[in-house]
Motif scaffolding. Structure first.
Motif, short mmCIF file in Angstrom:
data_model
loop_
_atom_site.label_atom_id
_atom_site.label_comp_id
_atom_site.label_asym_id
_atom_site.label_seq_id
_atom_site.Cartn_x
_atom_site.Cartn_y
_atom_site.Cartn_z
N THR A 48 0.83 -1.21 0.00
CA THR A 48 0.00 0.00 0.00
C THR A 48 0.86 1.25 0.00
O THR A 48 0.56 2.24 -0.67
CB THR A 48 -0.92 0.03 1.26
N LYS A 49 1.96 1.21 0.75
CA LYS A 49 2.84 2.38 0.88
C LYS A 49 3.87 2.46 -0.26
O LYS A 49 4.75 3.32 -0.24
CB LYS A 49 3.59 2.33 2.21
N GLY A 50 3.80 1.52 -1.21
CA GLY A 50 4.73 1.53 -2.32
C GLY A 50 6.14 1.10 -1.95
O GLY A 50 7.10 1.42 -2.64
N MET A 51 6.27 0.35 -0.84
CA MET A 51 7.61 -0.06 -0.40
C MET A 51 8.00 -1.43 -0.95
O MET A 51 9.16 -1.82 -0.86
CB MET A 51 7.63 -0.12 1.14
N GLY A 52 7.03 -2.17 -1.46
CA GLY A 52 7.32 -3.51 -1.96
C GLY A 52 7.43 -4.51 -0.82
O GLY A 52 7.72 -4.13 0.32
N GLU A 53 7.17 -5.78 -1.12
CA GLU A 53 7.21 -6.80 -0.08
C GLU A 53 8.63 -7.06 0.41
O GLU A 53 9.59 -6.91 -0.35
CB GLU A 53 6.65 -8.12 -0.64
N ILE A 54 8.74 -7.51 1.66
CA ILE A 54 10.03 -7.97 2.18
C ILE A 54 10.37 -9.25 1.42
O ILE A 54 9.53 -10.14 1.31
CB ILE A 54 9.94 -8.27 3.69
N PRO A 55 11.60 -9.37 0.85
CA PRO A 55 11.93 -10.58 0.10
C PRO A 55 11.84 -11.84 0.98
O PRO A 55 12.09 -11.78 2.19
CB PRO A 55 13.36 -10.34 -0.38
#
Ligand code: HEC
Length: 92
Positions: A68-75
């Motif tokens: 939602t915040k545009g940070m991308g998922e943690i790998p």
């Protein structure tokens, strides 16, 4: 920062006040990853906040917040040790 973000940050810093020194096993990889990935929107959460079985769904919700915040998922290679760490030190 939008007003709502400020409000959220203020609320969460009260609810989730942990610093690195307060975390169990503070020199472990899990604690380091937690500090890195889980203190960007609020303080790093205490593993004792949940029982082990609850942590995977909490982390999944946090992944959604990141998207939602545009940070991308943690790998995956980092999220697995975080979940292991949270479960290991979870509320019994
Ligand atoms: C993109 C911002 C963001 C990141 C990064 C983030 N969180 Fe959160 N977190 C939130 C928001 C927003 C809330 C309040 C709404 C909610 O509970 O979903 C929250 C609430 C929480 C709560 C309190 C609610 C509960 O279910 O106990 C815990 C615990 C938590 N986060 C753990 C984590 C962990 C663990 C990580 C790292 C894997 C993480 N957070 C990373 C945004 C974030």
């Amino acid at each position: 920062m939008k007003r709502i973000d400020l409000l959220l940050a203020a609320t969460l810093s009260v609810a989730l006040p942990a610093g690195a020194a307060d975390l169990p096993d503070p020199h472990s990889q899990g604690a380091a990853l937690l500090m890195g990935y889980c203190s960007q929107c609020h303080g790093a959460p205490q593993p004792s906040a949940h029982v082990a079985s609850e942590w995977p769904q909490v982390v999944a919700r946090m992944q959604n917040w990141r998207i939602t915040k545009g940070m991308g998922e943690i790998p995956k290679k980092d999220v697995e040790p975080i979940i292991d760490y949270l479960k290991r030190h979870a509320r019994p």
